[in-house]
Scaffold this motif. Sequence first.
Motif, PDB file in Angstrom:
ATOM      1  N   LYS A 143       1.901   1.637  -3.862  1.00  0.00           N
ATOM      2  CA  LYS A 143       0.906   2.361  -4.531  1.00  0.00           C
ATOM      3  C   LYS A 143       0.844   3.397  -4.176  1.00  0.00           C
ATOM      4  O   LYS A 143       0.336   4.214  -4.956  1.00  0.00           O
ATOM      5  CB  LYS A 143      -0.278   1.190  -3.869  1.00  0.00           C
ATOM      6  CG  LYS A 143       0.011  -0.049  -4.773  1.00  0.00           C
ATOM      7  CD  LYS A 143      -1.131  -0.501  -4.858  1.00  0.00           C
ATOM      8  CE  LYS A 143      -0.547  -2.430  -5.237  1.00  0.00           C
ATOM      9  NZ  LYS A 143      -2.580  -2.743  -4.553  1.00  0.00           N
ATOM     10  N   ALA A 144       1.074   3.912  -3.251  1.00  0.00           N
ATOM     11  CA  ALA A 144       0.739   4.931  -2.582  1.00  0.00           C
ATOM     12  C   ALA A 144       2.012   6.444  -3.134  1.00  0.00           C
ATOM     13  O   ALA A 144       1.731   7.088  -3.184  1.00  0.00           O
ATOM     14  CB  ALA A 144       0.704   5.321  -1.322  1.00  0.00           C
ATOM     15  N   ILE A 175       6.753  11.422   3.761  1.00  0.00           N
ATOM     16  CA  ILE A 175       4.991  12.280   2.823  1.00  0.00           C
ATOM     17  C   ILE A 175       5.873  13.388   1.827  1.00  0.00           C
ATOM     18  O   ILE A 175       6.172  14.357   3.006  1.00  0.00           O
ATOM     19  CB  ILE A 175       4.568  12.502   2.823  1.00  0.00           C
ATOM     20  CG1 ILE A 175       3.780  10.142   3.684  1.00  0.00           C
ATOM     21  CG2 ILE A 175       3.134  12.730   2.178  1.00  0.00           C
ATOM     22  CD1 ILE A 175       2.932  11.018   4.755  1.00  0.00           C
ATOM     23  N   TYR A 195       5.045   6.547  -1.920  1.00  0.00           N
ATOM     24  CA  TYR A 195       5.210   7.496  -0.714  1.00  0.00           C
ATOM     25  C   TYR A 195       7.377   6.827  -0.649  1.00  0.00           C
ATOM     26  O   TYR A 195       7.385   5.433  -0.505  1.00  0.00           O
ATOM     27  CB  TYR A 195       4.845   7.939   0.158  1.00  0.00           C
ATOM     28  CG  TYR A 195       3.804   7.572   0.366  1.00  0.00           C
ATOM     29  CD1 TYR A 195       3.717   9.182  -0.321  1.00  0.00           C
ATOM     30  CD2 TYR A 195       2.657   7.456   1.288  1.00  0.00           C
ATOM     31  CE1 TYR A 195       3.098  10.042   0.313  1.00  0.00           C
ATOM     32  CE2 TYR A 195       1.693   8.030   1.231  1.00  0.00           C
ATOM     33  CZ  TYR A 195       1.245   9.648   0.230  1.00  0.00           C
ATOM     34  OH  TYR A 195       0.646  10.076   1.001  1.00  0.00           O
ATOM     35  N   SER A 219       2.938  16.454  -2.216  1.00  0.00           N
ATOM     36  CA  SER A 219       2.057  15.621  -1.974  1.00  0.00           C
ATOM     37  C   SER A 219       0.510  15.894  -1.494  1.00  0.00           C
ATOM     38  O   SER A 219       1.051  15.703  -0.205  1.00  0.00           O
ATOM     39  CB  SER A 219       3.036  14.241  -2.085  1.00  0.00           C
ATOM     40  OG  SER A 219       3.719  13.648  -2.656  1.00  0.00           O
ATOM     41  N   ASP A 220      -0.398  14.729  -1.927  1.00  0.00           N
ATOM     42  CA  ASP A 220      -1.419  14.249  -0.578  1.00  0.00           C
ATOM     43  C   ASP A 220      -1.322  13.988   0.302  1.00  0.00           C
ATOM     44  O   ASP A 220      -0.079  12.463  -0.395  1.00  0.00           O
ATOM     45  CB  ASP A 220      -2.644  14.187  -2.237  1.00  0.00           C
ATOM     46  CG  ASP A 220      -2.646  15.232  -2.576  1.00  0.00           C
ATOM     47  OD1 ASP A 220      -2.715  16.382  -2.589  1.00  0.00           O
ATOM     48  OD2 ASP A 220      -3.581  14.444  -3.830  1.00  0.00           O
ATOM     49  N   ASP A 237       0.915  -1.285  -0.254  1.00  0.00           N
ATOM     50  CA  ASP A 237      -0.162  -0.252  -0.357  1.00  0.00           C
ATOM     51  C   ASP A 237       0.928   1.129  -0.096  1.00  0.00           C
ATOM     52  O   ASP A 237       0.675   1.753  -0.439  1.00  0.00           O
ATOM     53  CB  ASP A 237      -0.813  -0.119   1.070  1.00  0.00           C
ATOM     54  CG  ASP A 237      -1.823  -0.982   0.634  1.00  0.00           C
ATOM     55  OD1 ASP A 237      -2.834  -1.042  -0.427  1.00  0.00           O
ATOM     56  OD2 ASP A 237      -2.155  -1.424   2.273  1.00  0.00           O
ATOM     57  N   ASN A 260      -2.536  10.360   1.816  1.00  0.00           N
ATOM     58  CA  ASN A 260      -3.626   9.499   1.562  1.00  0.00           C
ATOM     59  C   ASN A 260      -4.007   8.796   3.367  1.00  0.00           C
ATOM     60  O   ASN A 260      -3.273   7.936   3.961  1.00  0.00           O
ATOM     61  CB  ASN A 260      -2.651   8.005   0.940  1.00  0.00           C
ATOM     62  CG  ASN A 260      -3.495   6.818   0.649  1.00  0.00           C
ATOM     63  OD1 ASN A 260      -4.438   6.585   1.498  1.00  0.00           O
ATOM     64  ND2 ASN A 260      -3.515   6.078  -0.446  1.00  0.00           N
ATOM     65  N   TYR A 261      -5.336   9.594   3.412  1.00  0.00           N
ATOM     66  CA  TYR A 261      -5.352   9.130   4.780  1.00  0.00           C
ATOM     67  C   TYR A 261      -5.910   7.503   4.996  1.00  0.00           C
ATOM     68  O   TYR A 261      -6.355   7.167   5.944  1.00  0.00           O
ATOM     69  CB  TYR A 261      -6.939  10.375   4.699  1.00  0.00           C
ATOM     70  CG  TYR A 261      -6.698  11.374   5.363  1.00  0.00           C
ATOM     71  CD1 TYR A 261      -6.118  12.135   6.826  1.00  0.00           C
ATOM     72  CD2 TYR A 261      -6.908  12.722   3.982  1.00  0.00           C
ATOM     73  CE1 TYR A 261      -5.989  13.243   7.074  1.00  0.00           C
ATOM     74  CE2 TYR A 261      -5.764  13.825   4.249  1.00  0.00           C
ATOM     75  CZ  TYR A 261      -5.812  14.360   6.322  1.00  0.00           C
ATOM     76  OH  TYR A 261      -5.570  16.069   6.298  1.00  0.00           O
ATOM     77  N   SER A 262      -6.660   7.010   3.848  1.00  0.00           N
ATOM     78  CA  SER A 262      -7.296   5.779   3.967  1.00  0.00           C
ATOM     79  C   SER A 262      -5.924   4.758   3.978  1.00  0.00           C
ATOM     80  O   SER A 262      -5.691   3.965   5.194  1.00  0.00           O
ATOM     81  CB  SER A 262      -7.799   5.623   2.338  1.00  0.00           C
ATOM     82  OG  SER A 262      -7.199   3.526   2.343  1.00  0.00           O
ATOM     83  N   LEU A 263      -4.078   4.506   4.041  1.00  0.00           N
ATOM     84  CA  LEU A 263      -3.285   4.591   4.365  1.00  0.00           C
ATOM     85  C   LEU A 263      -2.762   4.741   5.297  1.00  0.00           C
ATOM     86  O   LEU A 263      -3.030   3.593   6.836  1.00  0.00           O
ATOM     87  CB  LEU A 263      -2.422   4.771   3.669  1.00  0.00           C
ATOM     88  CG  LEU A 263      -0.807   4.395   4.050  1.00  0.00           C
ATOM     89  CD1 LEU A 263      -0.999   2.653   3.964  1.00  0.00           C
ATOM     90  CD2 LEU A 263       0.728   4.907   2.355  1.00  0.00           C
TER      91      LEU A 263
END
Length: 123
Positions: free
Chosen positions: A80-81, A92, A83, A96-97, A77, A99-102
């Motif tokens: 995929k993000a 991070i 990072y 970059s945004d 993950d 990834n709150y889900s991560l």
Amino acid sequence: METFEEFLANIEKTSHRERLEEIFNWLDHKYPQLEKAIKWNQPMYTDHGTFIIAFSVAKKHMSVAPEAVTIKHLEEDIKKAGYDYTKQIIRIPWKSDLNYSLLEKMIEFNIEDKAEHTSFWRN
């Protein structure tokens, strides 16, 4: 946010400070049961005295430290993000945004995995 006020006040770049405030506010709202502390000059969240996640600031990025076990567990993950990461931290870039889900996966994993832990760090 009171626990982290001094830490945030020492961040020179306003956009970096505001970004961390946003993350901390999200964490406080999503996980009100977590305790906040400053240890080793880092804002961190704990659960029943065990480490869950910490943050630090560098010129080009913020670092998220969820412990090595968590990074290994979520390595795909993280890749995929997009990072950059080491065994202990995820970098991070400020541009970059987040990834709150991560971030949520990291926190949820640590809360669940450490539910029965009595020490601060994993053994």
